[in-house]
Design a protein around this motif. Structure first.
Motif, PDB file in Angstrom:
ATOM      1  N   LEU A   1      -3.318   7.117  -3.267  1.00 39.56           N
ATOM      2  CA  LEU A   1      -4.430   6.181  -3.113  1.00 39.56           C
ATOM      3  C   LEU A   1      -5.748   6.941  -3.052  1.00 39.56           C
ATOM      4  CD1 LEU A   1      -3.042   3.791  -0.355  1.00 39.56           C
ATOM      5  CD2 LEU A   1      -3.224   3.333  -2.787  1.00 39.56           C
ATOM      6  N   GLU A   2      -6.802   6.260  -3.438  1.00 40.56           N
ATOM      7  CA  GLU A   2      -8.124   6.864  -3.362  1.00 40.56           C
ATOM      8  C   GLU A   2      -8.511   7.097  -1.901  1.00 40.56           C
ATOM      9  OE1 GLU A   2     -12.530   5.460  -4.629  1.00 40.56           O
ATOM     10  OE2 GLU A   2     -10.944   5.220  -6.123  1.00 40.56           O
ATOM     11  N   ASN A   3      -8.110   6.159  -1.029  1.00 40.35           N
ATOM     12  CA  ASN A   3      -8.403   6.284   0.394  1.00 40.35           C
ATOM     13  C   ASN A   3      -7.110   6.110   1.186  1.00 40.35           C
ATOM     14  OD1 ASN A   3      -9.460   6.324   2.922  1.00 40.35           O
ATOM     15  ND2 ASN A   3     -10.602   4.409   2.738  1.00 40.35           N
ATOM     16  N   PRO A   4      -6.354   7.178   1.423  1.00 40.83           N
ATOM     17  CA  PRO A   4      -5.096   7.039   2.159  1.00 40.83           C
ATOM     18  C   PRO A   4      -5.286   6.651   3.627  1.00 40.83           C
ATOM     19  CG  PRO A   4      -5.557   9.337   1.695  1.00 40.83           C
ATOM     20  CD  PRO A   4      -6.586   8.532   0.972  1.00 40.83           C
ATOM     21  N   MET A   5      -6.494   6.771   4.139  1.00 41.12           N
ATOM     22  CA  MET A   5      -6.746   6.365   5.526  1.00 41.12           C
ATOM     23  C   MET A   5      -6.632   4.853   5.693  1.00 41.12           C
ATOM     24  SD  MET A   5      -7.085   9.076   7.211  1.00 41.12           S
ATOM     25  CE  MET A   5      -7.795   8.553   8.733  1.00 41.12           C
ATOM     26  N   SER A   6      -6.651   4.115   4.589  1.00 41.15           N
ATOM     27  CA  SER A   6      -6.509   2.664   4.680  1.00 41.15           C
ATOM     28  C   SER A   6      -5.119   2.299   5.208  1.00 41.15           C
ATOM     29  CB  SER A   6      -6.761   2.006   3.331  1.00 41.15           C
ATOM     30  OG  SER A   6      -5.842   2.468   2.374  1.00 41.15           O
ATOM     31  N   ILE A   7      -4.129   3.144   4.954  1.00 43.10           N
ATOM     32  CA  ILE A   7      -2.786   2.899   5.481  1.00 43.10           C
ATOM     33  C   ILE A   7      -2.810   2.991   7.000  1.00 43.10           C
ATOM     34  CG2 ILE A   7      -0.411   3.772   5.571  1.00 43.10           C
ATOM     35  CD1 ILE A   7      -0.745   4.628   2.658  1.00 43.10           C
ATOM     36  N   ARG A   8      -3.466   4.018   7.517  1.00 39.82           N
ATOM     37  CA  ARG A   8      -3.559   4.191   8.972  1.00 39.82           C
ATOM     38  C   ARG A   8      -4.298   3.016   9.596  1.00 39.82           C
ATOM     39  NH1 ARG A   8      -6.418   9.313  11.729  1.00 39.82           N
ATOM     40  NH2 ARG A   8      -4.506  10.341  11.096  1.00 39.82           N
ATOM     41  N   SER A   9      -5.380   2.614   8.982  1.00 38.19           N
ATOM     42  CA  SER A   9      -6.177   1.506   9.497  1.00 38.19           C
ATOM     43  C   SER A   9      -5.356   0.218   9.552  1.00 38.19           C
ATOM     44  CB  SER A   9      -7.400   1.313   8.618  1.00 38.19           C
ATOM     45  OG  SER A   9      -8.117   0.184   9.009  1.00 38.19           O
TER      46      SER A   9
ATOM     47  N   LEU B   1       0.825  -1.207   0.000  1.00 38.13           N
ATOM     48  CA  LEU B   1       0.000   0.000   0.000  1.00 38.13           C
ATOM     49  C   LEU B   1       0.861   1.260   0.000  1.00 38.13           C
ATOM     50  CD1 LEU B   1      -3.045  -0.441   2.406  1.00 38.13           C
ATOM     51  CD2 LEU B   1      -3.077   0.131   0.003  1.00 38.13           C
ATOM     52  N   GLU B   2       1.903   1.267   0.832  1.00 39.86           N
ATOM     53  CA  GLU B   2       2.776   2.438   0.902  1.00 39.86           C
ATOM     54  C   GLU B   2       3.502   2.655  -0.420  1.00 39.86           C
ATOM     55  OE1 GLU B   2       5.099   1.493   4.367  1.00 39.86           O
ATOM     56  OE2 GLU B   2       3.789   2.675   5.669  1.00 39.86           O
ATOM     57  N   PHE B   3       3.912   1.568  -1.051  1.00 36.34           N
ATOM     58  CA  PHE B   3       4.589   1.674  -2.341  1.00 36.34           C
ATOM     59  C   PHE B   3       3.635   2.221  -3.400  1.00 36.34           C
ATOM     60  CE2 PHE B   3       6.154  -0.143  -6.367  1.00 36.34           C
ATOM     61  CZ  PHE B   3       7.413   0.440  -6.376  1.00 36.34           C
ATOM     62  N   ALA B   4       2.423   1.690  -3.419  1.00 36.66           N
ATOM     63  CA  ALA B   4       1.425   2.153  -4.385  1.00 36.66           C
ATOM     64  C   ALA B   4       1.085   3.627  -4.145  1.00 36.66           C
ATOM     65  CB  ALA B   4       0.169   1.308  -4.289  1.00 36.66           C
ATOM     66  N   HIS B   5       1.051   4.017  -2.884  1.00 34.45           N
ATOM     67  CA  HIS B   5       0.728   5.404  -2.546  1.00 34.45           C
ATOM     68  C   HIS B   5       1.866   6.346  -2.954  1.00 34.45           C
ATOM     69  CE1 HIS B   5      -1.321   8.642  -0.562  1.00 34.45           C
ATOM     70  NE2 HIS B   5      -0.316   8.863   0.256  1.00 34.45           N
ATOM     71  N   ALA B   6       3.083   5.857  -2.929  1.00 31.88           N
ATOM     72  CA  ALA B   6       4.226   6.687  -3.321  1.00 31.88           C
ATOM     73  C   ALA B   6       4.207   6.938  -4.828  1.00 31.88           C
ATOM     74  CB  ALA B   6       5.529   6.017  -2.917  1.00 31.88           C
TER      75      ALA B   6
END
Length: 71
Positions: free
Chosen positions: A42-50, A33-38
């Motif tokens: 992401l459409e929902n960056p809160m998914s990383i926190r979750s 997820l972090e790699f994809a976000h970099a």
């Protein structure tokens, strides 16, 4: 029912070994997820926190099970 409660209900009955497997899988998902976000946001960056919170919950359960075994 909240996601936190559903997650805790799903992992509470697992053994320490199963929790370790779950932990490794969650860590791998977090890296992806972090790699994809970099690359692209992401459409929902809160998914990383979750996911990070779920990892912390699993680690807490592992620690609690170790303390019970030692006592």
């Amino acid at each position: 029912m909240s996601k936190k409660k559903e997650f805790l209900d799903s992992v509470k009955g697992l053994s320490a070994e199963d929790l370790k497997v779950q932990l490794e899988q969650a860590k791998q998902r977090l890296k992806k997820l972090e790699f994809a976000h970099a690359i692209t946001p992401l459409e929902n960056p809160m998914s990383i926190r979750s996911l990070r919170q779920d990892i912390a919950r699993i680690q807490t359960l592992i620690t609690q099970k170790k303390e019970v075994e030692q006592a």
